[in-house]
Design a protein around this motif. Structure first.
Motif, PDB file in Angstrom:
ATOM      1  N   GLU A  20      33.596  50.017  21.816  1.00  0.00           N
ATOM      2  CA  GLU A  20      33.149  49.747  23.176  1.00  0.00           C
ATOM      3  C   GLU A  20      32.159  50.791  23.676  1.00  0.00           C
ATOM      4  O   GLU A  20      32.230  51.961  23.301  1.00  0.00           O
ATOM      5  CB  GLU A  20      34.353  49.730  24.126  1.00  0.00           C
ATOM      6  N   LEU A  21      31.261  50.360  24.538  1.00  0.00           N
ATOM      7  CA  LEU A  21      30.354  51.277  25.224  1.00  0.00           C
ATOM      8  C   LEU A  21      30.859  51.470  26.656  1.00  0.00           C
ATOM      9  O   LEU A  21      30.192  51.160  27.624  1.00  0.00           O
ATOM     10  CB  LEU A  21      28.928  50.727  25.212  1.00  0.00           C
ATOM     11  N   ASN A  22      32.073  51.904  26.775  1.00  0.00           N
ATOM     12  CA  ASN A  22      32.700  52.214  28.045  1.00  0.00           C
ATOM     13  C   ASN A  22      33.027  53.700  27.985  1.00  0.00           C
ATOM     14  O   ASN A  22      32.881  54.320  26.931  1.00  0.00           O
ATOM     15  CB  ASN A  22      33.979  51.369  28.196  1.00  0.00           C
ATOM     16  N   PHE A  23      33.461  54.442  28.955  1.00  0.00           N
ATOM     17  CA  PHE A  23      33.919  53.915  30.230  1.00  0.00           C
ATOM     18  C   PHE A  23      33.353  54.828  31.306  1.00  0.00           C
ATOM     19  O   PHE A  23      33.439  56.052  31.188  1.00  0.00           O
ATOM     20  CB  PHE A  23      35.452  53.917  30.308  1.00  0.00           C
ATOM     21  N   VAL A  24      32.788  54.262  32.320  1.00  0.00           N
ATOM     22  CA  VAL A  24      32.345  55.019  33.478  1.00  0.00           C
ATOM     23  C   VAL A  24      32.790  54.282  34.732  1.00  0.00           C
ATOM     24  O   VAL A  24      33.069  53.086  34.697  1.00  0.00           O
ATOM     25  CB  VAL A  24      30.813  55.196  33.504  1.00  0.00           C
ATOM     26  N   PHE A  25      32.877  55.016  35.826  1.00  0.00           N
ATOM     27  CA  PHE A  25      33.217  54.438  37.128  1.00  0.00           C
ATOM     28  C   PHE A  25      34.550  53.689  37.085  1.00  0.00           C
ATOM     29  O   PHE A  25      34.650  52.516  37.445  1.00  0.00           O
ATOM     30  CB  PHE A  25      32.092  53.531  37.623  1.00  0.00           C
ATOM     31  N   GLU A  26      35.599  54.398  36.648  1.00  0.00           N
ATOM     32  CA  GLU A  26      36.916  53.778  36.501  1.00  0.00           C
ATOM     33  C   GLU A  26      37.521  53.319  37.824  1.00  0.00           C
ATOM     34  O   GLU A  26      38.367  52.429  37.852  1.00  0.00           O
ATOM     35  CB  GLU A  26      37.872  54.751  35.807  1.00  0.00           C
ATOM     36  N   GLY A  27      37.092  53.924  38.933  1.00  0.00           N
ATOM     37  CA  GLY A  27      37.605  53.490  40.229  1.00  0.00           C
ATOM     38  C   GLY A  27      37.222  52.065  40.566  1.00  0.00           C
ATOM     39  O   GLY A  27      37.925  51.371  41.318  1.00  0.00           O
ATOM     40  N   CYS A  28      36.101  51.606  39.980  1.00  0.00           N
ATOM     41  CA  CYS A  28      35.619  50.249  40.260  1.00  0.00           C
ATOM     42  C   CYS A  28      36.566  49.173  39.753  1.00  0.00           C
ATOM     43  O   CYS A  28      36.487  48.024  40.189  1.00  0.00           O
ATOM     44  CB  CYS A  28      34.240  50.042  39.636  1.00  0.00           C
ATOM     45  N   TYR A  29      37.454  49.518  38.821  1.00  0.00           N
ATOM     46  CA  TYR A  29      38.388  48.513  38.314  1.00  0.00           C
ATOM     47  C   TYR A  29      39.345  48.039  39.413  1.00  0.00           C
ATOM     48  O   TYR A  29      39.919  46.948  39.299  1.00  0.00           O
ATOM     49  CB  TYR A  29      39.226  49.070  37.163  1.00  0.00           C
ATOM     50  N   THR A  30      39.512  48.862  40.469  1.00  0.00           N
ATOM     51  CA  THR A  30      40.536  48.572  41.480  1.00  0.00           C
ATOM     52  C   THR A  30      39.986  48.486  42.903  1.00  0.00           C
ATOM     53  O   THR A  30      40.517  47.726  43.722  1.00  0.00           O
ATOM     54  CB  THR A  30      41.637  49.658  41.425  1.00  0.00           C
ATOM     55  N   THR A  31      38.927  49.249  43.218  1.00  0.00           N
ATOM     56  CA  THR A  31      38.412  49.293  44.586  1.00  0.00           C
ATOM     57  C   THR A  31      38.074  47.895  45.100  1.00  0.00           C
ATOM     58  O   THR A  31      37.510  47.081  44.386  1.00  0.00           O
ATOM     59  CB  THR A  31      37.151  50.174  44.646  1.00  0.00           C
ATOM     60  N   HIS A  32      38.395  47.649  46.353  1.00  0.00           N
ATOM     61  CA  HIS A  32      38.199  46.356  47.026  1.00  0.00           C
ATOM     62  C   HIS A  32      38.993  45.263  46.311  1.00  0.00           C
ATOM     63  O   HIS A  32      38.453  44.398  45.622  1.00  0.00           O
ATOM     64  CB  HIS A  32      36.723  45.977  47.117  1.00  0.00           C
ATOM     65  N   ALA A  33      40.310  45.305  46.522  1.00  0.00           N
ATOM     66  CA  ALA A  33      41.210  44.347  45.875  1.00  0.00           C
ATOM     67  C   ALA A  33      40.906  42.911  46.271  1.00  0.00           C
ATOM     68  O   ALA A  33      41.198  41.982  45.510  1.00  0.00           O
ATOM     69  CB  ALA A  33      42.660  44.687  46.226  1.00  0.00           C
ATOM     70  N   ASP A  34      40.309  42.712  47.452  1.00  0.00           N
ATOM     71  CA  ASP A  34      40.053  41.341  47.897  1.00  0.00           C
ATOM     72  C   ASP A  34      39.070  40.624  46.979  1.00  0.00           C
ATOM     73  O   ASP A  34      39.303  39.487  46.559  1.00  0.00           O
ATOM     74  CB  ASP A  34      39.557  41.320  49.347  1.00  0.00           C
ATOM     75  N   ILE A  35      37.969  41.289  46.607  1.00  0.00           N
ATOM     76  CA  ILE A  35      36.965  40.619  45.783  1.00  0.00           C
ATOM     77  C   ILE A  35      37.495  40.392  44.365  1.00  0.00           C
ATOM     78  O   ILE A  35      37.151  39.406  43.705  1.00  0.00           O
ATOM     79  CB  ILE A  35      35.641  41.418  45.761  1.00  0.00           C
ATOM     80  N   LYS A  36      38.363  41.297  43.899  1.00  0.00           N
ATOM     81  CA  LYS A  36      38.990  41.073  42.593  1.00  0.00           C
ATOM     82  C   LYS A  36      39.872  39.827  42.636  1.00  0.00           C
ATOM     83  O   LYS A  36      39.884  39.022  41.697  1.00  0.00           O
ATOM     84  CB  LYS A  36      39.838  42.280  42.197  1.00  0.00           C
ATOM     85  N   LYS A  37      40.607  39.660  43.724  1.00  0.00           N
ATOM     86  CA  LYS A  37      41.477  38.487  43.861  1.00  0.00           C
ATOM     87  C   LYS A  37      40.643  37.211  43.974  1.00  0.00           C
ATOM     88  O   LYS A  37      40.959  36.191  43.338  1.00  0.00           O
ATOM     89  CB  LYS A  37      42.367  38.652  45.099  1.00  0.00           C
TER      90      LYS A  37
END
Length: 576
Positions: A20-37
């Motif tokens: 994989e060519l990850n990982f940066v900006f790990e907070g983005c996986y969770t921030t703003h739960a509404d748009i993820k839902k």
């Protein structure tokens, strides 16, 4: 660009990257739960609606191609990186919610209309109550929970559920009133052996007699020191002082899943030190606090279909209510949650991040995470990793058997594994560019899926089942004799074997009335796919992802057999 790649082709010894060519900006996986839902809901609801619409089109209903195209465009717009990763300004999410609402309304409208069309074609039994149509949009036969609302004239009315002449264990869960004052009786039951990509008919009969009990040893017990819940597969012990699970005993394998003196379903607050780009990055953790005190634990449902234990607690200005749900004859343990998240991060104070922890005791363990159309093994080093519908830890028990735990979710993407604990990240309290990304009511579900043996397609299927509940609706009986009723009470439109093949699309083609189906191989092994159809197919061909035909595929006795490579995505065009 063409010249660049031509130059590269002439060079030898170029380094190869096969990871994989990850990982940066790990907070983005969770921030703003509404748009993820929003994203996860539409990723599931639109394919469900497309499948039902394609099936209903076989019986005369118009397929709403333009409406689906518009809904998918709105869904994909919300996947723009600064929106979906939670790093847009606060005002942009009002527009994203508007797009979600329009797309979701399309999915619900077309799903409901398609079910009504098919319901009008089914030859139901006479004088057997209200038909309940249960549709399974996944490509394998399954058992799962079914929740229905029966319109009633009075809150005193009672109904029981039947499959043919046999009563099915069910339980009443409440009365609901709509905006027009109409009453609905809420009932749950376990629908069993619902056909692959198909439906099964049950009947709701009015009656006040005693409900039959569950047949799979479903029972609960409450004492001053423990609350216990048990079904065919597990005995779960809950500590009423902490609200956490202190024991999960696998009855089939005589194995206590949790390590001695450890607690599962532990909510944890990890406090991030102030840092720049807080929506993108997870800050250095200053301390971790377990939420294991000052809770109320209540047995809220104890019926023949499911047991539900509710755990509620408060921290700061936030409140947390979790249910621990065990079903009759099902291996999945669900944890639906409702959180009123009022924590506010700033550049001056440490900001809390919410995780849930499940300890395990497995030797030689490895951690695996779902990625689009596949999965990957990563180090269990505590790093925040992205995942889709599931993560899994598999290894060897003290007694020497291969065993694993899968942690499923319906809208979360960040997680970590380290030192015998797997954790799912639930909420954050970042503060820039949006100073209040997640304040308010948050609803989500995660599930535990223990399994003998190391991970395989059982975990993949369990993740899809959590994210794609059975579609269950009462059907109004047709009074006219104009419409022919040709469909049976139980029917499968398509099945796909073996179990490592996962159907992801069943829809009309973009440029014709042909049907497109798409599936992928999920275990990383070559296999031979067998696809059976429950409708007439005249011709079949393999296409690319743009639905351009590659080659024809022979049909024999209403089925197709073709080789499928590891993690390969296959797309087929079917001519009626």
């Amino acid at each position: 660009a063409r010249d660049f790649y031509k130059t590269l082709e002439k060079q030898e010894g170029l380094p190869a990257i096969n990871t994989e060519l990850n990982f940066v900006f790990e907070g983005c996986y969770t921030t703003h739960a509404d748009i993820k839902k929003y994203n996860r809901v539409l990723e599931n609801a639109l394919p469900q609606a497309e499948m039902l619409s394609a099936a209903a089109a076989l019986y005369g209903r118009n397929y709403p191609q333009d409406a689906f195209t518009d809904a998918w465009r709105k869904t994909c717009f919300n996947q723009f990186h600064d929106i979906f990763d939670g790093s847009a300004i606060h005002g942009s999410y009002a527009y994203s919610k508007k797009l979600f609402n329009i797309a979701y309304e399309t999915a619900v409208l077309e799903l409901d209309g398609s079910l009504k069309t098919m319901g009008s074609k089914i030859k139901f039994q006479e004088k057997t109550g209200t038909p309940v149509l249960v549709f399974n949009t996944l490509s394998w036969q399954r058992d799962d929970i079914c929740e229905i609302k029966i319109p009633v004239g009075s809150a005193k009315e009672k109904f029981r559920i039947f499959e043919g002449k046999n009563e099915v264990p069910s339980q009443f869960t409440g009365i609901e009133e709509d905006e027009n004052g109409k009453l609905f009786l809420k009932i749950v039951f376990i629908a069993r052996d619902v056909p692959a990509a198909g439906y099964k008919t049950y009947y709701a009969l009015q009656g006040s007699g005693p409900q039959i009990g569950g047949g799979e040893s479903l029972r609960a017990g409450v004492t001053s020191s423990t609350i216990k819940a048990e079904n065919k597969f597990y005995k779960i012990t809950i500590d009423p002082l902490t609200g956490c699970i202190s024991g999960i005993f696998d009855k089939e394998n005589s194995y206590e899943i949790l390590p001695t003196l450890e607690s599962a379903n532990m909510l944890q607050l990890l406090f991030e030190k102030p840092h720049d780009m807080s929506a993108w990055n997870i800050g250095k953790i200053s301390r971790t606090e377990d939420l294991s005190l000052d809770c109320t634990v209540t047995l809220v449902e104890d019926g023949p279909a499911r047991i539900r234990v509710r755990v509620c607690r408060v921290f700061g200005s936030s409140s947390f209510c979790q249910d621990i749900v065990l079903y009759d004859g099902m291996r999945r343990i669900d944890f639906p949650c409702r959180v009123d998240w009022q924590e506010q991060g700033t550049k001056l104070i440490d900001s809390p991040m919410l995780k849930v922890a499940f300890p395990f005791s497995l030797k030689e363990s490895s951690a695996r995470f779902e990625i689009p159309f596949g999965s990957i093994t990563r180090p269990a080093n505590g790093h925040e990793y992205p995942s889709q519908k599931w993560m899994d830890v598999s290894g060897i028990t003290e007694s020497g058997i291969a065993y694993g735990l899968s942690l499923l979710n319906d809208s979360k993407y960040g997680c970590d594994v380290k030192e015998g604990v797997m954790r799912l990240t639930l909420l954050r309290s970042s503060y820039d560019p949006d100073p209040r990304p997640d304040k308010g009511i948050q609803e989500f579900t995660y599930s535990l899926f223990p399994h003998k043996g190391r991970w395989d397609a059982r975990t993949v299927r369990a993740g899809y089942e959590l994210n794609n509940p059975l579609v269950c609706i009462p059907v109004e009986r047709r009074t006219s004799n104009v419409v022919r009723q040709d469909l049976p009470e139980i029917h499968s439109f398509l099945s796909l074997e073996p179990q490592n093949l996962i159907l992801t699309a069943f829809k009309k083609a973009e440029d014709s009335d042909d049907i497109i189906i798409r599936f992928y191989e999920s275990e990383g092994r070559e296999t031979s796919a067998e696809i059976k159809f429950g409708f007439q197919v005249k011709e079949a061909g393999e296409t690319d992802l743009m639905e351009k035909e590659i080659r024809g595929i022979p049909l024999q006795d209403g089925k197709i057999t073709l080789k499928t490579g590891k993690y390969e995505i296959k797309t087929l065009r079917l001519k009626m």
